[in-house]
Design a protein around this motif. Structure first.
Motif, short mmCIF file in Angstrom:
data_model
loop_
_atom_site.label_atom_id
_atom_site.label_comp_id
_atom_site.label_asym_id
_atom_site.label_seq_id
_atom_site.Cartn_x
_atom_site.Cartn_y
_atom_site.Cartn_z
N HIS A 70 28.96 55.88 20.24
CA HIS A 70 29.98 54.84 20.10
C HIS A 70 30.32 54.32 21.49
O HIS A 70 30.83 55.05 22.34
CB HIS A 70 31.25 55.38 19.44
CG HIS A 70 32.33 54.34 19.32
ND1 HIS A 70 32.37 53.42 18.28
CD2 HIS A 70 33.39 54.06 20.11
CE1 HIS A 70 33.42 52.63 18.44
NE2 HIS A 70 34.05 52.99 19.55
N PHE A 71 30.00 53.04 21.73
CA PHE A 71 30.28 52.42 23.02
C PHE A 71 31.65 51.76 22.97
O PHE A 71 31.88 50.82 22.19
CB PHE A 71 29.21 51.38 23.35
CG PHE A 71 27.86 51.98 23.65
CD1 PHE A 71 27.52 52.32 24.96
CD2 PHE A 71 26.94 52.21 22.64
CE1 PHE A 71 26.28 52.88 25.24
CE2 PHE A 71 25.70 52.77 22.91
CZ PHE A 71 25.37 53.10 24.21
N CYS A 72 32.56 52.28 23.78
CA CYS A 72 33.93 51.76 23.83
C CYS A 72 33.97 50.47 24.64
O CYS A 72 32.99 50.09 25.30
CB CYS A 72 34.87 52.81 24.43
SG CYS A 72 34.84 54.41 23.59
N GLN A 73 35.10 49.81 24.61
CA GLN A 73 35.26 48.58 25.36
C GLN A 73 35.18 48.85 26.87
O GLN A 73 35.68 49.88 27.34
CB GLN A 73 36.62 47.93 25.04
CG GLN A 73 36.69 47.32 23.64
CD GLN A 73 35.78 46.11 23.49
OE1 GLN A 73 35.56 45.35 24.43
NE2 GLN A 73 35.23 45.95 22.30
N PRO A 74 34.56 47.94 27.63
CA PRO A 74 34.48 48.12 29.09
C PRO A 74 35.86 48.16 29.74
O PRO A 74 36.79 47.50 29.28
CB PRO A 74 33.69 46.88 29.54
CG PRO A 74 32.96 46.41 28.33
CD PRO A 74 33.85 46.73 27.17
N ILE A 75 35.96 48.94 30.79
CA ILE A 75 37.20 49.07 31.56
C ILE A 75 36.92 48.59 32.98
O ILE A 75 35.99 49.07 33.63
CB ILE A 75 37.69 50.54 31.61
CG1 ILE A 75 37.85 51.11 30.20
CG2 ILE A 75 38.99 50.64 32.39
CD1 ILE A 75 38.05 52.61 30.18
N LEU A 76 37.70 47.65 33.45
CA LEU A 76 37.54 47.16 34.82
C LEU A 76 38.11 48.18 35.79
O LEU A 76 39.28 48.55 35.71
CB LEU A 76 38.23 45.81 35.00
CG LEU A 76 38.07 45.13 36.37
CD1 LEU A 76 36.60 44.87 36.66
CD2 LEU A 76 38.87 43.83 36.41
N ALA A 77 37.27 48.65 36.71
CA ALA A 77 37.68 49.72 37.62
C ALA A 77 38.58 49.24 38.74
O ALA A 77 39.29 50.05 39.35
CB ALA A 77 36.44 50.40 38.20
N ARG A 78 38.57 47.95 39.02
CA ARG A 78 39.33 47.41 40.15
C ARG A 78 40.82 47.71 40.00
O ARG A 78 41.40 47.64 38.91
CB ARG A 78 39.11 45.90 40.24
CG ARG A 78 39.78 45.25 41.45
CD ARG A 78 39.42 43.77 41.48
NE ARG A 78 39.84 43.10 40.26
CZ ARG A 78 39.33 41.93 39.84
NH1 ARG A 78 38.38 41.34 40.54
NH2 ARG A 78 39.77 41.39 38.73
N ASP A 79 41.46 48.08 41.10
CA ASP A 79 42.90 48.32 41.18
C ASP A 79 43.36 49.54 40.38
O ASP A 79 44.54 49.66 40.05
CB ASP A 79 43.70 47.09 40.73
CG ASP A 79 43.43 45.87 41.58
OD1 ASP A 79 43.15 46.05 42.79
OD2 ASP A 79 43.47 44.74 41.06
N MET A 80 42.43 50.45 40.05
CA MET A 80 42.79 51.68 39.36
C MET A 80 42.44 52.88 40.23
O MET A 80 41.47 52.84 41.00
CB MET A 80 42.06 51.81 38.02
CG MET A 80 42.46 50.78 36.97
SD MET A 80 41.69 51.10 35.37
CE MET A 80 42.54 52.60 34.88
N SER A 81 43.23 53.94 40.14
CA SER A 81 42.87 55.18 40.80
C SER A 81 41.78 55.86 39.96
O SER A 81 41.63 55.59 38.76
CB SER A 81 44.07 56.10 40.92
OG SER A 81 44.46 56.59 39.64
N ARG A 82 41.02 56.75 40.58
CA ARG A 82 39.96 57.40 39.84
C ARG A 82 40.54 58.31 38.75
O ARG A 82 39.94 58.47 37.68
CB ARG A 82 39.06 58.19 40.79
CG ARG A 82 39.66 59.47 41.34
CD ARG A 82 38.78 60.10 42.38
NE ARG A 82 39.18 61.48 42.63
CZ ARG A 82 38.83 62.16 43.72
NH1 ARG A 82 38.11 61.57 44.65
NH2 ARG A 82 39.21 63.41 43.87
N GLN A 83 41.72 58.89 39.02
CA GLN A 83 42.35 59.74 38.00
C GLN A 83 42.77 58.92 36.79
O GLN A 83 42.58 59.35 35.64
CB GLN A 83 43.56 60.47 38.60
CG GLN A 83 43.23 61.53 39.63
CD GLN A 83 43.00 60.97 41.02
OE1 GLN A 83 43.15 59.76 41.26
NE2 GLN A 83 42.65 61.83 41.98
#
Length: 258
Positions: free
Chosen positions: A220-233
């Motif tokens: 099951h491929f979930c919706q993409p998440i934009l990594a920009r402006d997010m912490s890795r945690q």
């Protein structure tokens, strides 16, 4: 679970052996000199054929990636060595795997030749090296996949995600696509025999699949998440939540990030 007749098991073993020999030839003579397009096409074909040899049915739901997907980090829960081939059968990607995988009989050689990035989990500082390699690969438009649980499970839970490798998506300013992997029996219950976990050896796991009448794996491929402006945690926590919700929608969720 219904087991396959002896002659069918023998036929599967014969086909698998021939395909492995073909894979070794391609990995040694063709992949090192092939273009990216040809290399990825051969990897996808080989993985699709391997699943057919084991009679493993693959089903896909959610938002599966198209052929034009590039430079994306896939994040998945981890149950079996089959996970790698199942994902590659949909869209060929490079994997980040623990160093021990390189020592798997036969398959270790094949994954080394396919561009896998290995991490030594016994060396704490090795993560920084791998993150840099992974980030550079993403910037060059390679698709990568990581298993942030750091080990395999029987599929009854999603272990806390280790967030260090997910930093590569942030550094490359790209997307993260969570992938929920499930092995089920015909009645819908979990196929625990599909797990390559605990003290199970590679040979035992392969024989288990050969004995299964009609094993299946669902991605099951979930919706993409934009990594920009997010912490890795935060990114790891969101990916963990998406995968957990897809696998166990009625169980509720508690964030788990290591």
């Amino acid at each position: 679970m219904t087991k396959t007749p002896l002659f069918i098991r023998g036929w599967r073993i014969t086909r698998i052996t021939l395909l492995v020999l073909t894979g070794l030839t391609l990995a040694t003579l063709v992949l090192p000199v092939a273009s990216r397009r040809v290399r990825l096409g051969l990897i996808q074909w080989w993985c699709q054929t391997l699943l057919r040899c084991f009679n493993i049915a693959i089903t896909v739901s959610g938002s599966p990636p198209g052929r034009d997907t590039h430079g994306v980090l896939f994040v998945a829960n981890h149950i079996s060595w089959v996970d790698i081939h199942a994902i590659n059968s949909v869209l060929p990607v490079r994997f980040v795997a623990k160093l021990e995988v390189s020592n798997w009989p036969v398959f270790g050689y094949l994954v080394r030749k396919s561009g896998t990035i290995f991490i030594n989990r016994t060396r704490q500082r090795d993560a920084a090296r791998v993150v840099k390699l992974a980030s550079n690969a993403l910037k060059l438009r390679d698709n990568l996949c990581v298993f942030p649980e750091g080990t395999t499970t029987e599929g009854q839970q999603v272990l806390p995600f280790k967030s260090s490798l997910i930093q590569a998506a942030i550094d490359a300013n790209t997307m993260v696509i969570p992938v929920a992997i499930r092995y089920a029996l015909p009645d819908g219950s979990l196929n625990l025999a599909a797990a390559y976990a605990g003290d199970t050896t590679m040979a035992e796991s392969m024989l288990a699949f050969i004995h299964m009448h009609r094993p299946s794996v669902h991605l099951h491929f979930c919706q993409p998440i934009l990594a920009r402006d997010m912490s890795r945690q935060a990114l790891a926590g969101l990916a963990h939540a998406e995968i957990t919700q897809a696998l166990y929608p009625a169980a509720g969720y508690q964030q788990a990030v290591a």
